[in-house]
Write a protein that holds these residues in place. Sequence first.
Motif, PDB file in Angstrom:
ATOM      1  N   THR A   9       0.838  -1.209   0.000  1.00 17.38           N
ATOM      2  CA  THR A   9       0.000   0.000   0.000  1.00 17.38           C
ATOM      3  C   THR A   9       0.869   1.255   0.000  1.00 17.38           C
ATOM      4  N   HIS A  10       1.877   1.246   0.864  1.00 20.87           N
ATOM      5  CA  HIS A  10       2.787   2.386   0.948  1.00 20.87           C
ATOM      6  C   HIS A  10       3.559   2.547  -0.360  1.00 20.87           C
ATOM      7  N   VAL A  12       2.690   1.533  -3.461  1.00 22.65           N
ATOM      8  CA  VAL A  12       1.822   1.983  -4.554  1.00 22.65           C
ATOM      9  C   VAL A  12       1.549   3.483  -4.442  1.00 22.65           C
ATOM     10  N   CYS A  13       1.267   3.958  -3.245  1.00 22.44           N
ATOM     11  CA  CYS A  13       1.000   5.394  -3.047  1.00 22.44           C
ATOM     12  C   CYS A  13       2.244   6.222  -3.383  1.00 22.44           C
ATOM     13  N   SER A  14       3.396   5.754  -2.944  1.00 20.58           N
ATOM     14  CA  SER A  14       4.649   6.481  -3.208  1.00 20.58           C
ATOM     15  C   SER A  14       4.962   6.517  -4.696  1.00 20.58           C
ATOM     16  N   ALA A  16       2.872   6.268  -7.162  1.00 18.10           N
ATOM     17  CA  ALA A  16       1.895   7.108  -7.851  1.00 18.10           C
ATOM     18  C   ALA A  16       2.278   8.582  -7.756  1.00 18.10           C
ATOM     19  N   VAL A  17       2.618   9.024  -6.536  1.00 19.08           N
ATOM     20  CA  VAL A  17       2.979  10.437  -6.351  1.00 19.08           C
ATOM     21  C   VAL A  17       4.250  10.783  -7.106  1.00 19.08           C
ATOM     22  N   ASP A  51      11.705   8.359  -1.388  1.00 20.57           N
ATOM     23  CA  ASP A  51      10.243   8.273  -1.431  1.00 20.57           C
ATOM     24  C   ASP A  51       9.701   6.963  -1.978  1.00 20.57           C
ATOM     25  N   PRO A  56       8.665   2.947   1.878  1.00 22.06           N
ATOM     26  CA  PRO A  56       7.959   1.662   1.991  1.00 22.06           C
ATOM     27  C   PRO A  56       8.770   0.596   2.719  1.00 22.06           C
ATOM     28  N   VAL A  78       6.183   8.899   6.984  1.00 14.73           N
ATOM     29  CA  VAL A  78       5.500   9.659   5.930  1.00 14.73           C
ATOM     30  C   VAL A  78       5.929  11.128   5.959  1.00 14.73           C
ATOM     31  N   GLN A  81       9.245  11.451   4.374  1.00 18.59           N
ATOM     32  CA  GLN A  81       9.063  11.334   2.929  1.00 18.59           C
ATOM     33  C   GLN A  81       8.573  12.645   2.319  1.00 18.59           C
TER      34      GLN A  81
END
Length: 243
Positions: A9-10, A12-14, A16-17, A51, A56, A78, A81
């Motif tokens: 989850t961490h 994928v979010c990282s 994406a950003v 990041d 992650p 976070v 990051q």
Amino acid sequence: MEKAKAFLTHLVCSVAVVGIFLFVVDYIWYPAPYLEMSGVFRVLAILVMVDVVLGPLMTAIIFKPGKPGLKMDIGIIVTVQIVAFLYGANAIYSQRPAYVVFVVDRFEVMSATDIEASSRPPSELTSSVFSGPLLVYSNGPEDPIKQGEILLEAAHGGQDVSGYPEYYQSYRNGVRQILSRARPVKNLIASGKADKELIRDLSGGFSLDSLGYIPVVGRNKVMSMIINPTTAIPLGAVDVELW
């Protein structure tokens, strides 16, 4: 299983950003060849490492369901990051090529921080966050005294004409001079330093004999910009310094 889920989850979010940010960097702020010429790869590498990799990974290491203070630990990771991302993004943004200025016999890539803070370009030539690098032409001031002052400043390591945006003009105004200063592409090919097929790919359908190039000076290196033989619009650059 929950540890793997938290890590993914961490991650994928990282991704994406950072992925969205890299898209802006590569296609808007630093379109080819300016990223290679800029010298910001190190900052980009650190940003991606912190990041996308370390964040992650730290989550995977410290995550344990029911662990006291887990939310605070994740919050700290976070926060680090975000701080690293904002620092790196600001450095990359401030060094973005705001203008590509033709001066005398060359293009000079000017970042936002290179431009004199006390002066502004004409309103129609204002560079914005989403405009990408703007092609402009500069012949400097008409006043010979001011010309001498700028030359003297440049000789002592200060700003050259390209660093004074108040003298910027529409690129169209300089087409004739730009074309007259272009060097034959055949010189690049004859030097043995340039890939003839790459130049052909950049030619835009023009014959190689009709093409010219102009040195383009960036923060990190000098390359050779192939230009349209009619409009003087850049067609692409080859990683060769040949004056």
